[in-house]
Scaffold this active site. Structure first.
Site, mmCIF file in Angstrom:
data_model
loop_
_atom_site.group_PDB
_atom_site.id
_atom_site.type_symbol
_atom_site.label_atom_id
_atom_site.label_comp_id
_atom_site.label_asym_id
_atom_site.label_seq_id
_atom_site.Cartn_x
_atom_site.Cartn_y
_atom_site.Cartn_z
ATOM 1 N N ALA A 1 -14.546 -40.926 -48.164
ATOM 2 C CA ALA A 1 -15.382 -39.721 -48.091
ATOM 3 C C ALA A 1 -15.461 -39.251 -46.646
ATOM 4 O O ALA A 1 -16.067 -39.916 -45.807
ATOM 5 C CB ALA A 1 -16.772 -39.995 -48.637
ATOM 6 N N THR A 2 -14.836 -38.114 -46.359
ATOM 7 C CA THR A 2 -14.872 -37.519 -45.025
ATOM 8 C C THR A 2 -15.521 -36.146 -45.157
ATOM 9 O O THR A 2 -14.949 -35.252 -45.770
ATOM 10 C CB THR A 2 -13.456 -37.355 -44.439
ATOM 11 O OG1 THR A 2 -12.719 -38.565 -44.630
ATOM 12 C CG2 THR A 2 -13.524 -37.023 -42.962
ATOM 13 N N GLY A 3 -16.725 -36.007 -44.607
ATOM 14 C CA GLY A 3 -17.426 -34.734 -44.734
ATOM 15 C C GLY A 3 -18.911 -34.909 -44.521
ATOM 16 O O GLY A 3 -19.350 -35.815 -43.808
ATOM 17 N N GLY A 4 -19.698 -34.051 -45.153
ATOM 18 C CA GLY A 4 -21.146 -34.069 -44.992
ATOM 19 C C GLY A 4 -21.779 -35.334 -45.548
ATOM 20 O O GLY A 4 -21.225 -35.998 -46.431
ATOM 21 N N GLY B 1 -24.299 -35.751 -47.481
ATOM 22 C CA GLY B 1 -24.635 -35.724 -48.900
ATOM 23 C C GLY B 1 -23.488 -36.234 -49.745
ATOM 24 O O GLY B 1 -23.681 -37.052 -50.652
ATOM 25 N N CYS C 1 -16.171 -33.544 -35.391
ATOM 26 C CA CYS C 1 -17.358 -34.408 -35.377
ATOM 27 C C CYS C 1 -17.421 -35.258 -34.111
ATOM 28 O O CYS C 1 -18.502 -35.717 -33.726
ATOM 29 C CB CYS C 1 -17.399 -35.305 -36.612
ATOM 30 S SG CYS C 1 -16.033 -36.491 -36.724
#
Length: 456
Positions: free
Chosen positions: A190-193, A195, A244
């Site tokens: 999971a690469t992202g926000g 949530g 990021c």
């Protein structure tokens, strides 16, 4: 809807399993040829993919994305080539352990709109290096460019005679489809926000996620501002500030603070010098304390225009002097645009404390940049700050994810450890996508301590 969702995703899973079952039987050389093809595809189509990424997402800029699409494939392939990832990969005669690498199976990857080309590429390279198949679910703002990337990579794999469906990308985007996918795969990236990262960790499958970024940059007293500021400016302005790992705050000795601001201006920065401008910028960058989507990934000039501040069109970065770290000032947070907060400090320990307070508010576990030639201070910060990476005398934005000039594993997915609620505190690599069987031989000659030796 639930039945349709399960049926839809099960088709992807079944195709991936069939492809993976064939792919894992190939030799290391054949596997590496497939991995190389993915890197070469993005590298050779760097500008084309950069343009459609900017068109699709409305974020970043073509020159920086083009450079990223060229350098990331080069670094990652250079790192992966020649490494064993199938069969017997290590024999430790002293310990009597032989390691055998095996695939994890089907990898599900959630990819972001901030890196919609190189993240699908690198995740796919790591997955295939381990003999796996991968299914990508892209951010809804990056469906077109991420899908095009996958299509181009698959075309090259087909030329090599690789099994069909080794790399798939979800065609119909929905939260339900993503949740079904990550609960059906063998491993999730999971690469992202945050949530979506939390959703991945609650999927019931092993998950590898990232934490929020808020990179603190400390300038030591012995650092040359003429060397440090161009690097910091390059990092903060890189791809319009959406990385990021980009520098978010610069922390400078108080006696050098004014000189630092002048050096920023020499490097194309605009310095906020009034409370009215600071307030206007705050209202443009943040909405109720959260990042304004209209400012995200936009140029410094466009962000200034949102704030109704007049700046030269060529402005690269906006510098905001800040007096209070942490929750007391919203500019201490991550800013997904070319805006950087600037703090002054007395003793070096105070600089580290400012960084620590900002990281406690946001970004704990990610990265810190330090411009220093004093090992004692560098290692003091390394012991005091809860981050997974400390980048010394280099732009963090382009170096935290690996570089030809440091020893970090090249990647686009940076784990932040338990501090960032992640399972790894290092850069994601192919080694995280293989299982290892350990053959343990009986070692009758091993030394066994007696009680006097053991407890002395």
């Amino acid at each position: 809807m639930e039945y349709d969702c399960k049926e839809y995703i099960s088709g992807y899973i079944e195709r991936a399993k069939a492809a993976q079952a064939t792919f894992e039987k190939l030799s290391q050389e054949e596997t590496d040829a497939a991995v190389r093809a993915l890197a070469k595809t993005v590298h050779d189509n760097a500008e084309h993919l950069a343009r459609i990424a900017v068109e699709d997402t409305g974020m970043g800029n073509v020159p920086d994305k083009t450079a990223k699409n060229q350098i990331k494939p080069r670094m990652i392939w250079n790192h992966l080539k020649g490494k064993k990832s199938k069969g017997i990969i290590e024999r430790d005669e002293l310990a009597g352990i032989t390691k055998v690498a095996k695939p994890v199976g089907v990898v599900a990857a959630i990819t972001p709109c901030t890196n919609p080309i190189v993240t699908p590429m690198s995740n796919a390279m790591f997955a295939l290096k381990g003999g796996n198949a991968i299914i990508i679910t892209p951010h809804h703002r990056a469906v077109k460019c991420s899908t095009k990337t996958v299509e181009m990579m698959n075309a090259e794999l087909a030329k090599l005679g690789m099994p069909e469906h080794l790399i798939q990308i979800i065609g119909e985007q929905s939260r339900e489809n993503t949740k079904e996918l990550i609960s059906s795969a063998d491993v999730v990236i999971a690469t992202g926000g945050m949530g979506m990262v939390r959703t991945a960790y609650s999927s019931g499958r092993p998950a590898l996620g990232v934490g929020a970024g808020n990179v603190q940059c400390i300038i030591d007293r012995d650092a040359d501002l003429a060397e440090a500021i161009p690097k910091i400016t390059a990092g903060r302005s890189y791809d319009n500030g959406i990385i990021c790992a980009a520098e978010q705050s610069v922390i400078c000795p108080k006696e050098k603070f004014d000189d630092m601001l002048v050096e920023f201006e020499r490097n194309g920065a605009y310095v906020i010098r009034s409370e009215n401008e600071k307030e206007a910028l705050k209202n443009a960058v943040f909405v109720d304390g959260a990042m304004n989507r209209h400012a995200t990934g936009q140029s410094a000039a466009d962000v200034a225009a949102l704030a109704h501040i007049s700046v030269p069109k060529a402005t690269r970065v906006i510098v905001v002097p800040v007096h209070e770290p942490g929750a007391k000032d919203v500019f201490s947070k991550e800013k997904m645009c070319p805006v950087i907060a600037a703090y002054a400090y007395g003793e070096f320990k105070e600089a580290v404390e400012i960084a620590k307070v900002n990281l406690e508010a946001e970004g704990k576990g990610h990265s810190v940049a330090i411009h220093s030639n004093t090992v004692k201070n560098i290692e003091y910060a390394g012991e005091a700050l809860c981050v997974s990476r400390l980048l010394i005398n280099q732009p963090c934005a382009s170096s935290a994810g690996g570089s030809f000039y440091n020893g970090l594993a090249p990647t686009n997915t940076m784990g932040c450890g338990s501090w960032g609620h992640n399972s790894i505190s290092e850069n994601l690599d192919y080694k995280h996508l293989i299982n290892i069987s350990r053959i343990a031989y009986f070692m009758p000659g091993n030394h066994v301590p007696d009680d006097d030796e053991l407890w002395s």
